[in-house]
Design an enzyme around this catalytic site. Structure first.
Site, PDB file in Angstrom:
ATOM      1  N   ASP A   1       0.864  -1.174   0.000  1.00  0.00           N
ATOM      2  CA  ASP A   1       0.000   0.000   0.000  1.00  0.00           C
ATOM      3  C   ASP A   1       0.912   1.239   0.000  1.00  0.00           C
ATOM      4  O   ASP A   1       2.110   1.130   0.279  1.00  0.00           O
ATOM      5  CB  ASP A   1      -0.874  -0.049   1.259  1.00  0.00           C
ATOM      6  CG  ASP A   1      -1.820   1.131   1.345  1.00  0.00           C
ATOM      7  OD1 ASP A   1      -2.325   1.554   0.301  1.00  0.00           O
ATOM      8  OD2 ASP A   1      -2.037   1.619   2.465  1.00  0.00           O
TER       9      ASP A   1
ATOM     10  N   ASP B   1      -1.864  -1.136   5.995  1.00  0.00           N
ATOM     11  CA  ASP B   1      -2.101  -0.589   7.334  1.00  0.00           C
ATOM     12  C   ASP B   1      -3.056  -1.439   8.149  1.00  0.00           C
ATOM     13  O   ASP B   1      -3.320  -1.150   9.305  1.00  0.00           O
ATOM     14  CB  ASP B   1      -2.589   0.864   7.263  1.00  0.00           C
ATOM     15  CG  ASP B   1      -3.922   0.982   6.520  1.00  0.00           C
ATOM     16  OD1 ASP B   1      -4.577  -0.053   6.307  1.00  0.00           O
ATOM     17  OD2 ASP B   1      -4.300   2.110   6.171  1.00  0.00           O
TER      18      ASP B   1
ATOM     19  N   ASP C   1      -7.053  -2.529   4.182  1.00  0.00           N
ATOM     20  CA  ASP C   1      -6.345  -3.547   3.407  1.00  0.00           C
ATOM     21  C   ASP C   1      -6.557  -4.956   3.949  1.00  0.00           C
ATOM     22  O   ASP C   1      -5.887  -5.894   3.519  1.00  0.00           O
ATOM     23  CB  ASP C   1      -4.838  -3.238   3.396  1.00  0.00           C
ATOM     24  CG  ASP C   1      -4.534  -1.953   2.653  1.00  0.00           C
ATOM     25  OD1 ASP C   1      -5.163  -1.714   1.616  1.00  0.00           O
ATOM     26  OD2 ASP C   1      -3.674  -1.190   3.107  1.00  0.00           O
TER      27      ASP C   1
END
Length: 650
Positions: free
Chosen positions: A351, A543, A547
């Site tokens: 991410d 995080d 996600d």
């Protein structure tokens, strides 16, 4: 091999132990360690004296006196093992190492090899002591987590602060924390600000400054002044409690290698027992000068050698050492199986926001046209003081000298920005649509800026702009370089942020593949596409909140800054306790070192055992070689596993 599982409660410091530790007097711990060695010391002393009396052929030291002497020497180390073997048999588990050691040493007594019988059991007992010491050493880093467990909470009840157990505190109660004390539960800071030592939780040595209304976590140490917090979770749901539970479960989640060795030992042990019986009796039918005592001695040697202690001790210890070393470095693996899985990773998907960037808006560039920069910013800040937008917060962090300006008649124009009066001048602050609607011509260069941009007009004239961007983490670039060095070349960035911003961040970090503007399900689809190639072993770093689906779908899910994220603790396989992406590289290195140690131990144990087994069956090895093949190799394997605690993966 049967070992007692380390339970969380066994590691949990009670108040008396804590007091002892704080006072610097830990005599009870030292005395218990010494006490554990007393049986071995007694047996060793009596064995040496007995061997000395045998060597000098002392007349008195014969027959029953000699048997009784060695029998007494055997009891301190042998009786616990025999007892454990008998308890295992009663439970239906016959072929344990306790059973093997018992019949081998008692058999040695039966054929008159008293010193060797005592020696085998003594060395086995010493090996167990070494193993326990090694486990305690490996456990030390994980135990540090348990030491942050708060013992009491000062809760405001009935107009007074009372000391209670953290487990009894309810959500929404006010708790006072004094200087040097641990935060007892997760909560929100009610005081204006606070400084906290989070080293035990995150590995970060620098104190963390928290402002009023921000989150604080159980286990952090208050560094500055008396503070008050309002609890947001019960203790059982607090971040530290869940991490402690995860650590306990980590030791129970076995790797495939560890499970295989344990299953192998259960099949292997009865086979060698029956082979030993065969070594004793079958030669009667094939050897002319068959002597029962000689073949029984060979069978006993065979039994001692075949004991799978070195394998069953050193392999779990290797993984436990890896888990401890990772914990020491602020990395929590949910089990040994993920240490193994991490060694196979060849594709890393990450991410952007909160993983390689800080997730906080910062001023990247200020361009004032026809105005002094500081005066330009004073006009802009006067307007942004009226806004609660995250971009406004970033702008207000600018330090401008001189008297602050005030804004009046400020109105928000939906989707465009703000309009107001500062120092008698009309000021517009917002996007291009706001400028166009008010016939303000802006510079063409603003069209090429991909980050968030705030355009400013003062007195109906374009006065400049401010570029706001998410800041890269300090170690983001070195992380990508380090990943390439450890052989992870297939790196991809997926982000919900604008694609233009995602591509720019990817270029800055030298990441070749990147996609932006993705919803959580889009990220999941991208990972599923990668998984269609069976050669791809995928780790995802995120995080742990939006996600979560991708963390669950990846071969290894890694949560950044997982301490503050419930979903991270639940979903991810590996928790990076700090927000440093470089810890992912360290996690890969630790897992590879652990696997290397484990396989070294497997090869060492099998190699030496096979050689000495052949020699023993052929009558070329004595009980002493058997002792080395069993206990000696176990000790070498343990010492090899302990190396993990001394390694440096920087």
């Amino acid at each position: 091999m049967k070992k007692k599982k380390v339970k969380l409660r066994d590691l949990k410091p009670n108040s008396e132990e804590q007091h002892s530790h704080d006072d610097g007097h830990n005599n009870s711990g030292n005395s218990s360690k010494i006490k554990a060695y007393i049986p071995a010391i007694i047996s060793f002393t009596m064995l040496i004296i007995g061997i000395g009396l045998d060597y000098f052929d002392v007349t008195v030291f014969k027959d029953w006196i000699r048997i009784i002497w060695y029998g007494i020497a055997y009891l301190p180390v042998g009786l616990p093992v025999v007892k454990e073997g008998w308890e295992s048999i009663k439970k239906g588990d016959v072929f344990t190492e306790f059973f093997l050691m018992s019949i081998a040493t008692i058999g040695a007594f039966i054929i008159g090899e008293y010193p060797e019988g005592v020696a085998v059991m003594l060395f086995y007992a010493v090996g167990e002591l070494f193993q326990n010491a090694a486990v305690n050493r490996a456990k030390g880093n994980i135990k540090a987590l348990l030491d942050v467990r708060p013992n009491e909470a000062l809760v405001y009840r009935n107009n007074d602060y009372v000391s209670v157990s953290p487990e009894t505190v309810e959500i929404g109660e006010k708790v006072q924390v004094r200087v040097g004390e641990k935060i007892p539960l997760d909560g929100i800071l009610l005081s204006d600000k606070g400084s906290f030592n989070t080293a035990a939780l995150t590995g970060e040595s620098k104190p963390d400054t928290i402002a009023k209304g921000e989150k604080v976590f159980a286990g952090s140490i208050n560094m500055d002044g008396v503070i008050e917090i309002e609890t947001t979770k019960e203790f059982k749901d607090s971040s530290i409690a869940r991490i402690l539970d995860m650590v306990q479960n980590a030791t129970a989640r076995k790797s495939k290698t560890e499970l295989f060795i344990r299953q192998f030992a259960r099949i292997y042990t009865p086979i060698v027992v029956f082979l030993a019986i065969g070594v004793t009796f079958l030669p009667y039918f094939f050897v002319d000068d068959y002597v029962f005592r000689d073949w029984l001695y060979r069978a006993l040697i065979f039994l001692v050698i075949s004991c799978p202690c070195a394998l069953v001790i050193s392999i779990p210890l290797g993984y436990f050492g890896g888990l401890g070393a990772a914990s020491k470095n602020g990395i929590l693996f949910k089990g040994a199986s993920f240490l193994d899985a991490m060694t196979k990773i060849n594709t890393l998907v990450m991410d952007k926001t909160g993983t390689v960037t800080k997730g906080v808006f910062k001023i990247k560039e200020i361009k004032a046209i026809g105005w002094d920069e500081k005066e330009f910013m004073q006009y802009l800040m006067a307007m942004e003081e009226q806004s609660t937008h995250p971009i406004a917060k970033a702008i207000l962090e600018y330090k401008a000298e001189g008297e602050d300006y005030g804004a009046s008649e400020v109105s928000e124009i939906a989707g465009k920005g703000l309009k107001g009066i500062v120092n008698g001048k009309t000021v517009l602050v917002g996007n291009k649509a706001l400028m166009t609607a008010n016939n303000i011509k802006v510079l063409e260069e603003t069209e090429t800026i991909v980050e968030s941009i705030v355009l400013v007009s003062i007195a109906n004239t374009f006065a400049g702009y401010v570029v706001i961007a998410d800041e890269l983490k300090e170690d983001a670039k070195e992380t990508i370089t380090a990943l390439h060095k450890v052989g992870i070349n297939n790196i991809m960035m997926l982000s919900g942020d604008k694609d233009s911003i995602t591509q720019q961040v990817a270029r800055e970090l030298n990441i070749e593949k990147a996609k932006g503007g993705l919803l959580p399900e889009d990220k999941l689809n991208e990972v599923e596409l990668l998984k269609q190639n069976p050669e791809n072993k995928i780790a995802f770093i995120g995080d742990g909140i939006n996600d979560a689906p991708v963390l669950a779908a990846s071969d290894v899910g890694i949560a950044m800054g997982g301490l503050g994220s419930d979903v991270a603790i639940e979903t991810a396989d590996v928790i990076i306790q700090t927000d440093q992406p470089s810890k992912v590289v360290k996690a890969i290195k630790i897992s590879r070192s652990t696997r290397k140690i484990v396989w070294q131990n497997i090869i060492l144990a099998f190699g030496v055992k096979v050689i000495v087994l052949i020699l023993g069956a052929g009558g070329l090895a004595t009980m002493w070689e058997a002792v080395f093949a069993d206990v000696g190799v176990a000790l070498l394997a343990i010492l090899n596993a302990v190396r993990l605690q001394r390694m440096n993966w920087n």
